[in-house]
Design a protein around this motif. Structure first.
Motif, mmCIF file in Angstrom:
data_model
loop_
_atom_site.group_PDB
_atom_site.id
_atom_site.type_symbol
_atom_site.label_atom_id
_atom_site.label_comp_id
_atom_site.label_asym_id
_atom_site.label_seq_id
_atom_site.Cartn_x
_atom_site.Cartn_y
_atom_site.Cartn_z
ATOM 1 N N LEU A 64 -3.998 -5.961 8.735
ATOM 2 C CA LEU A 64 -2.991 -5.615 9.723
ATOM 3 C C LEU A 64 -1.860 -4.868 9.033
ATOM 4 C CD1 LEU A 64 -1.982 -5.878 12.668
ATOM 5 C CD2 LEU A 64 -0.753 -7.929 11.919
ATOM 6 N N ILE A 65 -1.595 -3.668 9.489
ATOM 7 C CA ILE A 65 -0.526 -2.844 8.944
ATOM 8 C C ILE A 65 0.718 -3.044 9.785
ATOM 9 C CG2 ILE A 65 0.175 -0.520 8.285
ATOM 10 C CD1 ILE A 65 -2.307 -1.654 6.820
ATOM 11 N N ILE B 143 0.830 -1.195 0.000
ATOM 12 C CA ILE B 143 0.000 0.000 0.000
ATOM 13 C C ILE B 143 0.869 1.251 0.000
ATOM 14 C CG2 ILE B 143 -1.978 -1.078 1.098
ATOM 15 C CD1 ILE B 143 -1.070 0.030 3.740
ATOM 16 N N GLY B 144 2.104 1.117 -0.482
ATOM 17 C CA GLY B 144 2.927 2.287 -0.688
ATOM 18 C C GLY B 144 3.897 2.561 0.441
ATOM 19 N N TRP B 145 3.442 2.533 1.705
ATOM 20 C CA TRP B 145 4.351 2.856 2.802
ATOM 21 C C TRP B 145 4.497 1.703 3.781
ATOM 22 C CZ3 TRP B 145 0.177 6.242 1.735
ATOM 23 C CH2 TRP B 145 -1.003 5.936 2.406
ATOM 24 N N MET C 253 -3.967 6.478 9.183
ATOM 25 C CA MET C 253 -3.264 5.824 10.276
ATOM 26 C C MET C 253 -2.148 4.913 9.765
ATOM 27 S SD MET C 253 -3.453 6.230 13.565
ATOM 28 C CE MET C 253 -5.084 6.625 14.179
ATOM 29 N N ASP C 254 -2.292 4.407 8.522
ATOM 30 C CA ASP C 254 -1.219 3.594 7.924
ATOM 31 C C ASP C 254 0.072 4.401 7.822
ATOM 32 O OD1 ASP C 254 -3.103 1.732 5.389
ATOM 33 O OD2 ASP C 254 -3.473 2.053 7.502
ATOM 34 N N GLN C 255 -0.052 5.629 7.337
ATOM 35 C CA GLN C 255 1.117 6.482 7.152
ATOM 36 C C GLN C 255 1.773 6.801 8.495
ATOM 37 O OE1 GLN C 255 0.223 10.035 4.946
ATOM 38 N NE2 GLN C 255 2.379 10.553 4.633
ATOM 39 N N LEU C 256 0.958 7.056 9.498
ATOM 40 C CA LEU C 256 1.502 7.313 10.822
ATOM 41 C C LEU C 256 2.185 6.067 11.387
ATOM 42 C CD1 LEU C 256 -1.321 9.461 12.469
ATOM 43 C CD2 LEU C 256 0.977 10.205 11.845
#
Length: 304
Positions: free
Chosen positions: A38-39, A17-19, A71-74
């Motif tokens: 789950l990230i 998903i990029g990050w 929240m994924d980016q964080l």
């Protein structure tokens, strides 16, 4: 209620998903089965990481909620795990968590048992710091997060409630709509073991009245004297807000209530690509993370 783990195939399917990577997982017990994403941030094997369980709102999906809250980016930036349980239409036609049903409001029963099972499954499979496990949600997800904090204070160190309701504020679908408009008719039962709580709510929310945010904070407040401080501010996007801080003298409990002036039923500071977001508001995701990491259980670390 006891249950069995519904483990994903090995190796688990994952998608970039990029990050970071989103791992597709499932959990099941006697109350039902739920899928969740789950990230996992890069470098996750170096140390025990915090875990945040994010509960989406009505009509949303886990992925939509992830996009809107960022929240994924964080997670990649700050280094923590994020679990996004997904509510299927088979459980609720509007994809809403059933926070208003008596059978879904208590420990080891219904949907709370499934969400706690998801949390424990992640803790079993990954290097999670048990002092830094948190739950947050929007709208119906916020109400479900309030239920989880009240039912499992031993599992979650703090809770974030955005545009949600207090635990047990309704006992049926018809009562839920009334409560959303006007607040609970009876004062929600005070938490026996309150956990630190942060609430965001717009004062122009015409879906869930902001009085529900007041009731959620009141429910989480322990007995005794409290120190209260009020801060007026304005976000970079121009939204005014009132931030009220409540702390227990000499104690570990604290809460924050953010009243968003002019805010509607939307995640403050969210990305416009996600549904139910208001980019003009303060960054609710980052502020929740700040609050969470300042309130670990026991003697846990206070920083990410």
């Amino acid at each position: 209620m006891t249950g069995h783990l519904a483990r994903a195939p090995s190796p688990p399917p994952e998608r970039s998903i990029g990050w970071s990577n989103a791992l597709s997982r499932r959990f099941g017990n006697m109350a039902g089965r739920r899928a969740y994403d789950l990230i996992v941030p890069s470098g996750h094997d170096r140390a025990a990481l915090p875990l945040v369980v994010m509960l989406h709102g009505c009509s949303q999906t886990a992925r939509d909620f992830a996009i809107g809250t960022r929240m994924d980016q964080l997670a990649e930036e700050l280094g923590f795990l994020v679990a996004y349980p997904d509510q299927p239409r088979s459980a609720n036609l509007g994809k809403s968590w059933n926070w208003f049903r008596y059978g879904d409001q208590g420990r080891d029963m219904g949907e709370p048992s499934i969400l706690a099972g998801i949390t424990r499954q992640v803790m079993d499979e990954f290097h999670v710091d048990p002092a830094r496990v948190f739950v947050a949600g929007l709208s119906a997800g916020g109400a479900a997060a309030a239920v989880m904090a009240q039912a499992y204070p031993d599992l979650y160190a703090a809770v974030g409630i955005h545009s949600g309701l207090a635990s047990g504020s309704a006992g049926s679908m018809s009562a839920a709509f009334s409560t959303m408009r006007r607040g609970a008719l009876l004062t929600p039962i005070r938490a026996r073991h309150p956990v630190p709580t942060i609430v965001f709510h717009g004062d122009r929310d015409d879906t869930v009245s902001s009085v529900n945010g007041d009731q959620a904070i009141a429910q989480a407040r322990p007995d005794g004297e409290m120190i209260t401080d009020t801060i007026e501010g304005r976000s970079q996007g121009g939204m005014a807000y009132t931030r009220t801080l409540m702390t227990e003298p000499g104690g570990s409990w604290a809460s924050e209530q953010w009243l968003l002036h002019g805010g509607g039923h939307a995640w403050a500071g969210g990305h416009p690509a996600g549904s139910h977001t208001d980019p003009s508001g303060p960054d609710a995701s980052r502020e929740m993370l700040r609050f969470f990491m300042a309130h670990p259980k026991g003697d846990g670390s206070t920083g990410l």
